[in-house]
Scaffold this active site. Structure first.
Site, PDB file in Angstrom:
ATOM      1  N   GLU A  80      -5.320   1.321   2.386  1.00 40.74           N
ATOM      2  CA  GLU A  80      -5.090   0.283   3.385  1.00 40.74           C
ATOM      3  C   GLU A  80      -5.157   0.863   4.784  1.00 40.74           C
ATOM      4  O   GLU A  80      -5.730   0.262   5.688  1.00 40.74           O
ATOM      5  CB  GLU A  80      -3.734  -0.380   3.165  1.00 40.74           C
ATOM      6  CG  GLU A  80      -3.549  -1.705   3.922  1.00 40.74           C
ATOM      7  CD  GLU A  80      -3.020  -1.544   5.343  1.00 40.74           C
ATOM      8  OE1 GLU A  80      -3.031  -2.533   6.100  1.00 40.74           O
ATOM      9  OE2 GLU A  80      -2.597  -0.420   5.721  1.00 40.74           O
ATOM     10  N   GLU A  81      -4.602   2.055   4.950  1.00 40.32           N
ATOM     11  CA  GLU A  81      -4.585   2.691   6.262  1.00 40.32           C
ATOM     12  C   GLU A  81      -5.935   3.307   6.618  1.00 40.32           C
ATOM     13  O   GLU A  81      -6.163   3.664   7.773  1.00 40.32           O
ATOM     14  CB  GLU A  81      -3.501   3.774   6.320  1.00 40.32           C
ATOM     15  CG  GLU A  81      -2.075   3.267   6.121  1.00 40.32           C
ATOM     16  CD  GLU A  81      -1.575   2.459   7.297  1.00 40.32           C
ATOM     17  OE1 GLU A  81      -2.372   2.158   8.213  1.00 40.32           O
ATOM     18  OE2 GLU A  81      -0.380   2.117   7.297  1.00 40.32           O
TER      19      GLU A  81
ATOM     20  N   HIS B 126       0.846  -1.197   0.000  1.00 36.54           N
ATOM     21  CA  HIS B 126       0.000   0.000   0.000  1.00 36.54           C
ATOM     22  C   HIS B 126       0.877   1.241   0.000  1.00 36.54           C
ATOM     23  O   HIS B 126       1.888   1.317   0.710  1.00 36.54           O
ATOM     24  CB  HIS B 126      -0.977   0.011   1.184  1.00 36.54           C
ATOM     25  CG  HIS B 126      -0.338   0.051   2.541  1.00 36.54           C
ATOM     26  ND1 HIS B 126       0.014   1.231   3.169  1.00 36.54           N
ATOM     27  CD2 HIS B 126       0.003  -0.936   3.408  1.00 36.54           C
ATOM     28  CE1 HIS B 126       0.532   0.965   4.360  1.00 36.54           C
ATOM     29  NE2 HIS B 126       0.552  -0.348   4.528  1.00 36.54           N
TER      30      HIS B 126
ATOM     31  N   GLU C  88       4.172  -5.851   4.702  1.00 35.19           N
ATOM     32  CA  GLU C  88       3.936  -5.231   6.010  1.00 35.19           C
ATOM     33  C   GLU C  88       5.157  -5.411   6.918  1.00 35.19           C
ATOM     34  O   GLU C  88       5.831  -6.446   6.873  1.00 35.19           O
ATOM     35  CB  GLU C  88       2.708  -5.845   6.684  1.00 35.19           C
ATOM     36  CG  GLU C  88       1.391  -5.482   6.037  1.00 35.19           C
ATOM     37  CD  GLU C  88       1.022  -4.018   6.220  1.00 35.19           C
ATOM     38  OE1 GLU C  88       1.625  -3.347   7.086  1.00 35.19           O
ATOM     39  OE2 GLU C  88       0.134  -3.546   5.491  1.00 35.19           O
TER      40      GLU C  88
ATOM     41  N   HIS D 115       3.754   4.294  12.427  1.00 36.02           N
ATOM     42  CA  HIS D 115       2.673   5.168  12.892  1.00 36.02           C
ATOM     43  C   HIS D 115       3.143   6.127  13.987  1.00 36.02           C
ATOM     44  O   HIS D 115       2.310   6.756  14.638  1.00 36.02           O
ATOM     45  CB  HIS D 115       1.471   4.352  13.384  1.00 36.02           C
ATOM     46  CG  HIS D 115       0.760   3.602  12.303  1.00 36.02           C
ATOM     47  ND1 HIS D 115      -0.585   3.291  12.364  1.00 36.02           N
ATOM     48  CD2 HIS D 115       1.185   3.089  11.126  1.00 36.02           C
ATOM     49  CE1 HIS D 115      -0.936   2.623  11.281  1.00 36.02           C
ATOM     50  NE2 HIS D 115       0.138   2.486  10.517  1.00 36.02           N
TER      51      HIS D 115
ATOM     52  N   ASP E 200       6.420   1.627   6.960  1.00 41.55           N
ATOM     53  CA  ASP E 200       5.055   1.162   6.684  1.00 41.55           C
ATOM     54  C   ASP E 200       4.430   1.979   5.565  1.00 41.55           C
ATOM     55  O   ASP E 200       3.721   2.936   5.829  1.00 41.55           O
ATOM     56  CB  ASP E 200       4.230   1.265   7.961  1.00 41.55           C
ATOM     57  CG  ASP E 200       2.855   0.629   7.841  1.00 41.55           C
ATOM     58  OD1 ASP E 200       2.622  -0.115   6.868  1.00 41.55           O
ATOM     59  OD2 ASP E 200       2.012   0.880   8.718  1.00 41.55           O
TER      60      ASP E 200
ATOM     61  N   ASP F 136      -0.441   4.365   0.612  1.00 44.21           N
ATOM     62  CA  ASP F 136      -0.955   5.372   1.538  1.00 44.21           C
ATOM     63  C   ASP F 136      -0.287   5.228   2.900  1.00 44.21           C
ATOM     64  O   ASP F 136       0.173   4.150   3.283  1.00 44.21           O
ATOM     65  CB  ASP F 136      -2.483   5.286   1.666  1.00 44.21           C
ATOM     66  CG  ASP F 136      -2.964   3.939   2.193  1.00 44.21           C
ATOM     67  OD1 ASP F 136      -2.343   2.907   1.865  1.00 44.21           O
ATOM     68  OD2 ASP F 136      -3.973   3.909   2.930  1.00 44.21           O
TER      69      ASP F 136
END
Length: 377
Positions: free
Chosen positions: A133-134, A66, A162, A348, A99, A68
């Site tokens: 995805e997020e 992903h 991931e 994150h 990520d 995003d």
């Protein structure tokens, strides 16, 4: 600067806060199209989805990722701007470094090298990227899988980038994920003045015994692959904000992370049994985010273990922990699914980062996985 690091830097520069892609996928197309990968856009709503494929024969290997990222949070808390990648003390800093833009860069360069070294490789190679995805994940991989099913496209192996590693690159691989089932529960009462409780029905008081039972219930004991199922309340809302009004309604948001020991129907039935036993007047809605899945010791797991051992010397531990990933949409098709990526300690977070040397090592691992599966067929 290596090709992998160069691409990771370019990807991080794109402010692709979910559901934006901000040109990340175009960077991947630029690098893979010259190697025979055909690009197809499968966009839905505000979400961009890219399907890049080389070859038509079986078996089909897919890299899943992903573009995003989550919002960076307060910019003043970052040591350097989150979308101005910076290398300090051997680490690449920026939102998405771990990520999962680092993984996307490693996938891309691994594919480039593999195709150059094995231009006549058997089977087919593909990359599936999404910008959703997020976020809600409504218009991302789940929609693309429906398109692929309608074409009778069969994915044999899927490697998700991931960030699976903990202390060292490759020390952990994800071979499955728990299911995620959310609920919105509304307990209905009667609003009134706190001085006259006999003329009202307080839904908070009504729900308290049931909440105790839900939080102390042993839902299952887990198994050799999964921890026991967990129940967590994430939000409780009630009242008008005044301290002299008994609320007329209580809203509770909760989530189950469940193992293969339970079905969705079994969880729903047990929750409703508990609520009914306490005589509650309620409304309940459910949202299934994904079923649990598990890839046992198959070709993909073996190929991944061997590649990690060859590059790092580690024997990875297979794990099913963590949250959900887009692998949950691929696994029900029958594909073998494994997740392998950088260290996840900074994802994150403020000052997200990845070790520069891990980027090249990850690309080498990905290339070896391809070789273990396809070059020897």
């Amino acid at each position: 600067m290596s090709d992998t690091l160069d691409l990771a830097v370019e990807l991080i520069r794109r402010e692709s806060v979910t559901p934006e892609d901000a040109g990340c996928m175009d960077l991947v197309i630029e690098r893979l199209a010259p190697h025979g990968f055909q690009a197809e856009w499968l966009n839905f709503g505000d979400t961009k989805n890219l399907w890049l494929r080389r070859g038509e024969a079986a078996p089909l290997f897919v890299f899943l990722g992903h573009t995003d990222v989550v919002p960076p949070g307060p910019l003043e808390d970052w040591s350097s701007p989150p979308f101005a990648p910076e290398i300090r003390e051997g680490r690449l800093y920026g939102r998405g470094a771990a990520d999962m833009k680092g993984s996307i860069a490693a996938m891309t360069t691994a594919l480039q090298r593999f195709v150059v070294h094995h231009p006549g490789h058997p089977g087919s190679l593909a990359v599936l990227l999404t910008s959703d995805e997020e976020g809600s994940a409504y218009d991302g991989v789940v929609k693309v899988v429906d398109v692929l099913k309608s074409r009778d496209t069969v994915i044999d192996w899927c490697l998700v980038g991931e960030p699976s590693s903990f202390a060292r690159l490759g020390d952990v691989i994800r071979v499955g994920r728990r299911g995620s089932l959310g609920g919105v529960l509304r307990i209905l009462g009667v609003q009134g003045h706190v001085a006259y409780p006999d003329k009202a029905d307080n839904p908070i008081h009504r729900f308290a015994p049931a909440l105790h039972e839900l939080t102390t219930e042993i839902w299952d004991g887990g198994n050799e692959f999964f921890p026991p199922t967990s129940f967590q309340v994430s939000n409780i809302r009630a009242g008008t904000g005044a301290d002299n009004v008994i609320p007329g309604k209580l809203e509770v948001l909760f989530n189950f992370r469940f193992s293969t020991e339970l079905t969705v129907e079994a969880i729903q039935r047990r929750v409703e049994t508990i609520l009914d036993r306490h005589g509650l007047h309620y409304e309940l809605s459910w949202r299934l985010s994904g079923l649990p899945f598990l890839t046992r010791e198959t070709e993909l797991v073996s190929a991944t273990r061997a590649a990690i051992a060859a590059v790092t010397g580690l024997q990875p531990r297979a794990d099913t922990g963590g949250g959900t990933s887009d692998g949950r949409f691929i696994a029900p098709t029958g594909a073998q699914v494994v997740e392998l990526g950088p260290l996840n300690g900074s994802i994150h977070k403020i000052d997200e980062h990845v070790a520069v040397e891990d980027l090249e090592a990850l690309s080498a691992i990905y290339e070896r996985i391809l070789g273990n599966l396809l070059a020897v067929l």
